[in-house]
Structure formats: C-alpha cells, structure tokens
Design a protein around this motif. Structure first.
Motif, PDB file in Angstrom:
ATOM      1  N   GLN A 125      42.932 -45.366 -71.541  1.00 43.00           N
ATOM      2  CA  GLN A 125      43.369 -45.643 -70.176  1.00 43.00           C
ATOM      3  C   GLN A 125      42.324 -45.110 -69.206  1.00 43.00           C
ATOM      4  O   GLN A 125      41.912 -43.953 -69.297  1.00 43.00           O
ATOM      5  CB  GLN A 125      44.733 -44.998 -69.904  1.00 43.00           C
ATOM      6  CG  GLN A 125      45.318 -45.416 -68.556  1.00 43.00           C
ATOM      7  CD  GLN A 125      46.791 -45.091 -68.427  1.00 43.00           C
ATOM      8  OE1 GLN A 125      47.285 -44.166 -69.058  1.00 43.00           O
ATOM      9  NE2 GLN A 125      47.501 -45.849 -67.592  1.00 43.00           N
ATOM     10  N   ALA A 126      41.889 -45.967 -68.302  1.00 44.66           N
ATOM     11  CA  ALA A 126      40.833 -45.582 -67.359  1.00 44.66           C
ATOM     12  C   ALA A 126      41.435 -45.097 -66.040  1.00 44.66           C
ATOM     13  O   ALA A 126      42.650 -45.095 -65.876  1.00 44.66           O
ATOM     14  CB  ALA A 126      39.912 -46.783 -67.117  1.00 44.66           C
ATOM     15  N   ASP A 127      40.567 -44.726 -65.133  1.00 50.21           N
ATOM     16  CA  ASP A 127      41.017 -44.193 -63.839  1.00 50.21           C
ATOM     17  C   ASP A 127      41.877 -45.200 -63.080  1.00 50.21           C
ATOM     18  O   ASP A 127      42.728 -44.818 -62.274  1.00 50.21           O
ATOM     19  CB  ASP A 127      39.799 -43.873 -62.945  1.00 50.21           C
ATOM     20  CG  ASP A 127      38.815 -42.983 -63.671  1.00 50.21           C
ATOM     21  OD1 ASP A 127      39.251 -42.313 -64.626  1.00 50.21           O
ATOM     22  OD2 ASP A 127      37.630 -42.971 -63.284  1.00 50.21           O
ATOM     23  N   ASP A 128      41.614 -46.480 -63.292  1.00 55.07           N
ATOM     24  CA  ASP A 128      42.391 -47.495 -62.562  1.00 55.07           C
ATOM     25  C   ASP A 128      43.753 -47.746 -63.212  1.00 55.07           C
ATOM     26  O   ASP A 128      44.450 -48.688 -62.838  1.00 55.07           O
ATOM     27  CB  ASP A 128      41.596 -48.806 -62.466  1.00 55.07           C
ATOM     28  CG  ASP A 128      41.341 -49.442 -63.827  1.00 55.07           C
ATOM     29  OD1 ASP A 128      41.771 -48.862 -64.855  1.00 55.07           O
ATOM     30  OD2 ASP A 128      40.723 -50.521 -63.878  1.00 55.07           O
ATOM     31  N   ALA A 129      44.120 -46.929 -64.208  1.00 49.06           N
ATOM     32  CA  ALA A 129      45.411 -46.980 -64.907  1.00 49.06           C
ATOM     33  C   ALA A 129      45.513 -48.129 -65.908  1.00 49.06           C
ATOM     34  O   ALA A 129      46.469 -48.210 -66.661  1.00 49.06           O
ATOM     35  CB  ALA A 129      46.599 -47.011 -63.942  1.00 49.06           C
ATOM     36  N   SER A 130      44.523 -49.022 -65.943  1.00 47.83           N
ATOM     37  CA  SER A 130      44.513 -50.072 -66.966  1.00 47.83           C
ATOM     38  C   SER A 130      44.007 -49.498 -68.280  1.00 47.83           C
ATOM     39  O   SER A 130      43.321 -48.476 -68.308  1.00 47.83           O
ATOM     40  CB  SER A 130      43.595 -51.221 -66.531  1.00 47.83           C
ATOM     41  OG  SER A 130      44.149 -51.880 -65.412  1.00 47.83           O
ATOM     42  N   VAL A 131      44.347 -50.190 -69.388  1.00 46.89           N
ATOM     43  CA  VAL A 131      43.903 -49.748 -70.709  1.00 46.89           C
ATOM     44  C   VAL A 131      42.822 -50.717 -71.191  1.00 46.89           C
ATOM     45  O   VAL A 131      42.987 -51.935 -71.093  1.00 46.89           O
ATOM     46  CB  VAL A 131      45.089 -49.726 -71.701  1.00 46.89           C
ATOM     47  CG1 VAL A 131      44.632 -49.221 -73.062  1.00 46.89           C
ATOM     48  CG2 VAL A 131      46.227 -48.867 -71.155  1.00 46.89           C
ATOM     49  N   TYR A 132      41.726 -50.168 -71.696  1.00 51.75           N
ATOM     50  CA  TYR A 132      40.590 -50.987 -72.111  1.00 51.75           C
ATOM     51  C   TYR A 132      40.284 -50.806 -73.598  1.00 51.75           C
ATOM     52  O   TYR A 132      40.652 -49.796 -74.203  1.00 51.75           O
ATOM     53  CB  TYR A 132      39.334 -50.609 -71.299  1.00 51.75           C
ATOM     54  CG  TYR A 132      39.453 -51.010 -69.852  1.00 51.75           C
ATOM     55  CD1 TYR A 132      39.001 -52.248 -69.413  1.00 51.75           C
ATOM     56  CD2 TYR A 132      40.052 -50.150 -68.925  1.00 51.75           C
ATOM     57  CE1 TYR A 132      39.132 -52.625 -68.087  1.00 51.75           C
ATOM     58  CE2 TYR A 132      40.188 -50.523 -67.591  1.00 51.75           C
ATOM     59  CZ  TYR A 132      39.721 -51.765 -67.178  1.00 51.75           C
ATOM     60  OH  TYR A 132      39.855 -52.140 -65.864  1.00 51.75           O
TER      61      TYR A 132
END
Ligand SMILES: [Zn+2]
Length: 466
Positions: A139-146
C-alpha cells in the motif's frame, strides 16, 4: 496432423496439447461495458468463436469463460456523465452485447462473469491480500495497493519487452497506459472523488479493484489455476495480460496459461478506426446500413486472425456475394440430392481439407479457399450432369459439418432492412392489386440480388448469386 497454434508467449507455432483432454479451458477477455462494442472488438470475439468451434469439431470439449468488465475508469466516468448508477448504466450495454453476439452467431461462452459480482470482489481482495502477505503487493502513500514489479522477474516475457532497457516510470494507477511506460501497477485503487458512489470496503479502506486483478480473479475462480488457452486482442498483451500472469502466478505458484492467442488489429478503409476519423463503427451502425449479421460475420472471420484486417464496404459486398454463391450451391445440391439415385461418380472431399487448413493455426483463408474450390468443381460437374445424387448427399453432409464451424446458413433474420422495406412496399402494392408496381419492385429486388417468389403464405425471398 495435430492442431497447431502460434503462441504469443514463445513466438512460435506449437502443437496444441490440452492439459486434460478432451477438456479445454479457455478464457477470453470480454468487453468493457461502457458503450456499444465496435467491430474491432467483435473481430476478436468472432476469432474466438472460430477457435472454439474448430476445437469442438475436432473432438474437444471447450469450457469458455468471457468476463464483462463492469467497473473500471471508463465505466465509472461514463455512468457519472450519464447521471446513472453504475449497475444500471452497464446493464444496458451488457444486454446489447449479448444481442450483438447473437447477431454475429457467436456461441455464448459457458460463463459470463461480471467483475462487480460480490463473489469475485471478495476473491480479488483475497488475492491482493495474498500478494501483500508475500511482500509483492504494497500500500502506497496514496492508499492504493500496487504490484511490486521487481518481485516478478518474468514480467515482460509475454510482450517480449526487455524491461532493463525501459525506464520504470514509478507507479501507475489508471487502467490503461502506454506501452512504453513500465511501472508498478495498481491492484486496488483507493476511492477518490471521481469514483462518486462506486466503491467497496477492503482491508486498505474504501476503493475498487484494478482492471488486471479482475481477470486474474475471475479466470482462476472459474477455471482453476491452470488454463489451456487465453485469448484477446493484441492490444491486451501489454500491460493487461502481462499483469494477469504476474498476479495469477504469484498467487497460485502454477503456470497460468499454456497457449496465448492474440488477434491482430482491424483497420477501416486502410486507416486506424477512430471516432475523430469518421470511420468508427459499432455493429449496430452497420446493421442499420442494411448489412446482415451473417455478412458481417463473414467479413470479420475470413481473414486469418494474426493478419491485420482491412475492413471495407467493398469487402462487405464481397462477403454478400460469396454467401450468395454458397446459398445457391447449397440449394442446387439439395435439389440434386433428392433426385433419383445413381452410383457415386465424383466424390469430393471438402471437409477434410477444410479442417486441415484450420488445424494450421486457424488458417481460415486457406479453408475458405478449399471450400470455394469444392463449390467450383461440383458446380462444373453438375453443369455437365456428371454429379450423382449420392455425390450431392455426401457433399451436403460435408457442408453441414463445415457449416457447424462457419455458421453461414441463411435465415429469415438475415434480410437487410432495405430489402425488407422493398418487400413491405411490394406486399402493399399487391394488396392494392397494383401489379405494375409489384413487378417493378420485384425487378428492383432482383437488381439488389434478392429473388422473390409468391406463395400461398406470402412473399418468399432468397438471396441470389450475383
Ligand atoms: Zn482480461
């Protein structure tokens, strides 16, 4: 000779060996239901239909799954523009899509899973959790998971991209991005304002799945971790299919797909189809111009799937006259087959050569070439009264097997709108006993390639060879 396919993964022609014959598990990426599918989409679906029908004619039992992408960037954007809830907005295009499949005589898939079905959303979340547990998803800073590309070294193999030569461009959250950009792709997208009321709760907060994980989840849910054949258009290879491999294989530890088959582009009048170029056609645009589903099927199917197809109105006219030739030949054989018997004199083996051509990576132009050779040769023999009823029956039997693959038979639904309008006018003229007008309309229909007969049940119309 075994069936052989060009496998995008190896870039080689390979013998087809099913995992558990006669069963064949096939996954085909379906439409994104945000508007009516265009003829470029349908070229791929017609190719997949030919593939399935040929495998079935060869004794395989195909279980095909075609997904419906009913949540992604485009469906959300267009449903909001239309001011409709997402499910209501996409429903109309799902229904239209099924109608279009019927128009083109495409056998329905065994299953049409939709991404937003709760069982699949649940599975997508489960797969993303698994990837996260393995340290592949983050999970990145933008709250999306990559998806962490560095953890899947085979990424790029299907597309034959050398990732070392490409500069990674960081993280990519939209569903479609340019071939040149290689970056960690989104598995789960955190909700943002553009999503409106579309979203699901997840361990990472409210959001929605990325397009790629949708297909991985639906394919493995319905077909298991290993699939025989996965199809799509060439534009699906990267990033979509590449991402499907990375996600699925990371989760299951198994080889996801044995054979990757991709259909080449469709051009219109020699140019890339684009709304701005004025050469963009949905199936409905073309049927409303008077072209029938069977004519469009012929035009879309008759070019080998790995070659670009240049779709033109001259090509459609050619399809119309080719079908008329087949119809006329079939009628002639049928009439002869019912006549008094004579011993077979000229057996023509149409079917074996037809099937062999298709065995060779679905060489449909070769197969149709054999069919028309057989038509020419049998017509010649019939002209010379050298073809026996038994020959005609044998050939009709061949034809019915070939036609199980082609689905080219004429039916009433195939009368184009322009022809139907002339028929209606003629019925009206006859009702008013205006025989001159009736005859004139008959001539007009004949000039367009349609023969009218008046029967007790009314007018009967058949396409004529031109
Ligand atoms: Zn897909």
């Amino acid at each position: 000779m075994p069936i052989r396919f060009f496998n995008t993964y190896s870039r080689e022609i390979e013998d087809f060996r099913a995992i558990a014959p006669p069963a064949v598990k096939m996954y085909t990426c379906g439409p994104t239901v945000y508007n009516h599918a265009h003829i470029g989409n349908f070229r791929a679906y017609v190719f997949e239909d030919l593939l399935q029908r040929h495998l079935e004619a060869s004794g395989f039992q195909v279980h095909r799954v075609m997904n419906l992408t009913d949540v992604d960037d485009k469906t959300i954007r267009n449903s909001r523009a239309a001011g409709q809830p997402l499910d209501q907005f996409t429903r109309q295009f799902k229904e239209a899509f099924f109608e279009d499949l019927r128009t083109l005589r495409i056998e329905p898939a065994a299953e049409f899973p939709a991404a937003t079905e709760p069982r699949f959303i649940e599975r997508m979340i489960g797969m993303i959790r698994e990837l996260e547990n393995q340290g592949i998803g983050y999970q990145a800073d933008d709250a999306s998971v990559y998806f962490r590309l560095s953890r899947f070294p085979e990424y790029g193999r299907l597309a034959h991209l050398n990732l070392d030569e490409l500069r990674p461009t960081g993280r990519i959250s939209n569903d479609e991005y340019e071939k040149e950009s290689v970056g960690d792709f989104a598995l789960w997208k955190a909700w943002d304002e553009a999503d409106g009321d579309v979203g699901w709760d997840s361990p990472w907060g409210r959001g929605r799945p990325g397009w790629h994980i949708e297909c991985s989840a639906m394919a493995t849910a319905l077909l298991g971790p290993e699939i025989d054949i996965h199809c799509g258009g060439v534009d699906n290879i990267f990033p979509h299919h590449e991402a499907e491999i990375a996600q699925s294989e990371s989760c299951t530890g198994k080889k996801f797909v044995r054979y990757w088959l991709h259909c080449a582009h469709l051009m219109v009048q020699g140019q890339k189809m684009a709304k701005s170029a004025g050469n963009f056609y949905t199936l409905r645009d073309l049927t409303s111009l008077g072209w029938t589903g069977r004519e469009l099927r012929y035009a879309l199917i008759s070019v080998n799937y790995r070659l670009p197809l240049n779709f033109t109105f001259e090509g459609l006219a050619g399809a119309r006259s080719a079908l008329a030739r087949i119809d006329e030949w079939g009628a002639r054989l049928t009439a002869l087959a019912g006549s008094e018997d004579r011993a077979s004199s000229h057996p023509l083996a149409g079917q074996a050569r037809f099937q062999e051509a298709l065995d060779d990576d679905l060489n449909i132009s070769g197969a149709l070439g054999h069919l028309f050779d057989t038509i020419r040769e049998s017509n010649r023999l019939m002209d010379q009264h050298q073809f026996a009823a038994a020959d005609a029956r044998a050939l009709l039997n061949d034809w019915s097997k070939i036609n199980k693959i082609l689905a080219f038979d004429a039916d009433a639904a195939d009368i184009p709108a322009e022809i139907q309008a002339l028929l209606d006018a003629r019925a009206l003229a006859r009702k008013g006993k205006d025989w001159a007008a009736s005859d004139q309309l008959r001539d007009q229909l004949a000039a367009l390639g349609w023969e009218v007969k008046d029967t007790k049940e009314g007018q009967r119309v058949t396409p004529r060879a031109s």
